[in-house]
Design an enzyme around this catalytic site. Structure first.
Site, PDB file in Angstrom:
ATOM      1  N   LYS A  60       0.835  -1.224   0.000  1.00 15.17           N
ATOM      2  CA  LYS A  60       0.000   0.000   0.000  1.00 15.17           C
ATOM      3  C   LYS A  60       0.864   1.267   0.000  1.00 15.17           C
ATOM      4  CE  LYS A  60      -4.041  -1.954   2.430  1.00 15.17           C
ATOM      5  NZ  LYS A  60      -3.523  -3.214   2.963  1.00 15.17           N
TER       6      LYS A  60
HETATM    7  O1  S5P Z   1      -9.452  -2.424   2.450  1.00 18.77           O
HETATM    8  C1  S5P Z   1      -8.660  -3.334   2.702  1.00 18.77           C
HETATM    9  C2  S5P Z   1      -7.506  -3.543   1.946  1.00 18.77           C
HETATM   10  C3  S5P Z   1      -6.684  -4.620   2.238  1.00 18.77           C
HETATM   11  S1  S5P Z   1      -5.414  -4.979   1.153  1.00 18.77           S
HETATM   12  N1  S5P Z   1      -8.920  -4.195   3.720  1.00 18.77           N
HETATM   13  C4  S5P Z   1      -8.108  -5.244   4.031  1.00 18.77           C
HETATM   14  O2  S5P Z   1      -8.432  -5.992   4.955  1.00 18.77           O
HETATM   15  N2  S5P Z   1      -6.948  -5.445   3.323  1.00 18.77           N
HETATM   16  C5  S5P Z   1      -5.977  -6.511   3.689  1.00 18.77           C
HETATM   17  O3  S5P Z   1      -6.625  -7.775   3.536  1.00 18.77           O
HETATM   18  C6  S5P Z   1      -5.508  -6.450   5.135  1.00 18.77           C
HETATM   19  O4  S5P Z   1      -4.328  -5.689   5.253  1.00 18.77           O
HETATM   20  C7  S5P Z   1      -5.269  -7.904   5.483  1.00 18.77           C
HETATM   21  O5  S5P Z   1      -3.975  -8.280   5.085  1.00 18.77           O
HETATM   22  C8  S5P Z   1      -6.276  -8.656   4.618  1.00 18.77           C
HETATM   23  C9  S5P Z   1      -7.544  -9.047   5.353  1.00 18.77           C
HETATM   24  O6  S5P Z   1      -7.267  -9.918   6.381  1.00 18.77           O
HETATM   25  P1  S5P Z   1      -8.416 -10.639   7.253  1.00 18.77           P
HETATM   26  O7  S5P Z   1      -7.667 -11.404   8.281  1.00 18.77           O
HETATM   27  O8  S5P Z   1      -9.269  -9.576   7.852  1.00 18.77           O
HETATM   28  O9  S5P Z   1      -9.172 -11.537   6.295  1.00 18.77           O
END
Ligand code: S5P
Length: 492
Positions: A321
């Site tokens: 990012k």
């Molecule tokens: O808007 C966003 C963008 C990203 S890239 N929301 C997110 O959650 N992410 C990423 O996706 C976040 O940094 C993490 O690595 C992943 C989601 O992880 P989870 O454990 O919540 O499924």
């Protein structure tokens, strides 16, 4: 007495009057959870305190689901089980079950580990048909939240029965997902009865009708409109039109391997990261990293990740990012401890610095490609609105060879969706089959919602996979859910 449209043959006046007497149907000024002010309030939870009424409700709903409706809706397809939507409809389904000796299954509202398959309780086998029982339907979303896990557990859902159809688009929404709605009562029918019995005035009746007309869920109708181009095309077809080689490569890979799952392996040691990449590798099209949370990252970590990517046929996405001025972003991409450009296939960038961040990243030695963050999954994000999305699209369209797509949430609903080039890839994080969010603002939706309702191509799953007791089988489940949703989208 004329029953309202969509009501059953046996529109039950006494039932309406009884519901009114116990204040399950109220008129006045009510603030709904959504913040809207409504002239009518339905609180069917109270029914549990009136056993005779509960019994009549159950009978009316059984009739509604097993007889043809006044509007010609045929009886429900034969079913082996009923499933009440928690909580209000659970006792109703129980009484129906007792009357007709029909089995029930129960959907758990909270499931800790999706892999344990305890999301659905009861004795059932694949392809059994389930009648979903709900107290009322408004937009249809709450019913859908029960249908989706049932279908995921290989149960067939064809019909839904409710006591009251609020006539706010739920019928069309459910129809767009292949479900037939059976309603014992409708709001218009209820109003007719109550006006005839002088329980409400024609003015109140009109205000409720106006409210309903002004508050329609049009999602079901929208599906019938021409969808944005990319939704109707296969990944393989879109690979051919992609202008960015990394997008073409990923879309081809997804088509070839039949997976649209990206595992986000947000763990803090190289050993854990590589072990997980080995385990989930066969199921995914992409592994996403946050190299700066790995405490012992070395060049060997990146090299080994690339070896695994070749062995299992996936690509590596470093979720860095970038958000700084172009010069700094380029240094962060190429240099430092992580040397991201040397081992990642692509990265992502915020659009807040403006378009030159893309020029800078593109100029880095070994640069792969870049996704732009058009929308975020976190509660309270300020990266919202049509203007923000439009800026992301304009920046992408100015660099079509290097920008491969977007990190987004609801691309299907973008105002400009119809004009979006089908060669872009839409990757959506905030995906879980078991949870709605975490304590620090993450918001989750399901693979089906993301892909079918919101237009995602790739679902990004983090804790749902690496936080599961068995990451391998969790990744297989998410893969299956994501691919099924994609196939369903192509059929629409
Ligand atoms: O808007 C966003 C963008 C990203 S890239 N929301 C997110 O959650 N992410 C990423 O996706 C976040 O940094 C993490 O690595 C992943 C989601 O992880 P989870 O454990 O919540 O499924």
């Amino acid at each position: 007495m004329a029953a309202g449209s969509g009501s059953s043959n046996n529109f039950d006046e006494q039932l309406v009057l009884d519901l009114f007497d116990v204040e399950a149907v109220k008129f006045g000024t009510f603030t709904l959870k959504s913040g809207l002010t409504s002239p009518i309030y339905l609180d069917l939870r109270v029914i549990v305190s009136y056993p005779k009424l509960l019994d009549r409700v159950a009978k009316a709903m059984w009739d509604a689901s097993t007889k043809e409706d006044a509007d010609g809706t045929p009886p429900a397809t034969d079913f082996q089980h009923m499933c009440g939507v928690p909580y209000t409809a659970l006792p109703i389904a129980t009484v129906m079950s007792m009357h007709h000796e029909t089995s029930m299954v129960m959907r758990r509202k909270e499931v800790k580990d999706y892999g344990t398959k305890k999301a659905i309780e009861g004795a059932y086998k694949p392809d059994d048909v389930v009648l979903v029982v709900e107290d009322l339907v408004t937009s249809g979303m709450s019913v859908w939240e029960t249908v989706e896990p049932l279908q995921h557990h290989k149960l067939a859902v064809k019909d839904v029965v409710v006591l009251i159809d609020r006539q706010q688009g739920g019928r069309a929404f459910l129809k767009s997902r292949g479900l037939v709605l059976h309603a014992a009562l409708t709001i218009t029918g209820i109003l007719d009865v109550l006006v005839a019995h002088k329980k409400v005035t024609p003015e109140v009746q009109q205000s409720v009708l106006d409210f309903i007309a002004a508050n329609q869920n049009t999602t079901g109708n929208k599906v019938a409109e021409a969808p944005p181009k990319w939704l109707a095309q296969s990944y393989g077809t879109r690979a051919k039109s992609a202008k960015c080689p990394a997008a073409a490569n990923l879309l081809e890979l997804m088509e070839r391997k039949k997976t649209n799952l990206c595992a986000s392996l947000d763990v803090t040691t190289s050993a854990e990261l590589l072990k997980l990449a080995e385990e989930v590798g066969p199921q995914v099209c992409c592994v996403k990293t946050h190299c700066d949370v790995v405490s012992d990252w070395t060049e060997a970590t990146g090299a080994e990740l690339q070896r695994l990517a070749k062995a299992h046929d996936f690509v590596v996405f470093e979720d860095r990012k970038f958000a700084d001025i172009g010069n700094t972003a380029a240094l962060q991409y190429e240099c430092g401890l992580h040397k991201i450009s040397s081992w990642s296939d692509f990265v992502n960038a915020h659009i807040t610095p403006g378009p030159f961040v893309i020029d800078a990243l593109k100029g880095v030695k070994g640069a792969g490609a870049c996704l732009l963050l058009a929308e975020m999954s976190s509660k309270g994000t300020v990266a919202t609105g049509d203007a923000y999305v439009k800026s992301a699209l304009d920046m992408a369209d100015a660099h079509p060879d290097f920008v491969m797509g977007f990190i987004d949430q609801t691309p299907k609903n973008w105002k400009c969706a119809k004009d979006v080039d089908p060669g872009y890839v839409h990757m959506t994080p905030g995906i879980s089959l078991a949870s709605k969010g975490d304590k620090v603002g993450q918001q989750y939706t399901t693979p089906h919602m993301a892909i079918v309702d919101n237009g995602a191509d790739v679902v990004i799953v983090g804790r749902g996979i690496y936080g599961a007791s068995d990451a391998k089988s969790a990744s297989a489940e998410y893969r299956e859910a994501g691919w099924k949703a994609y196939e369903a989208r192509l059929q629409m």
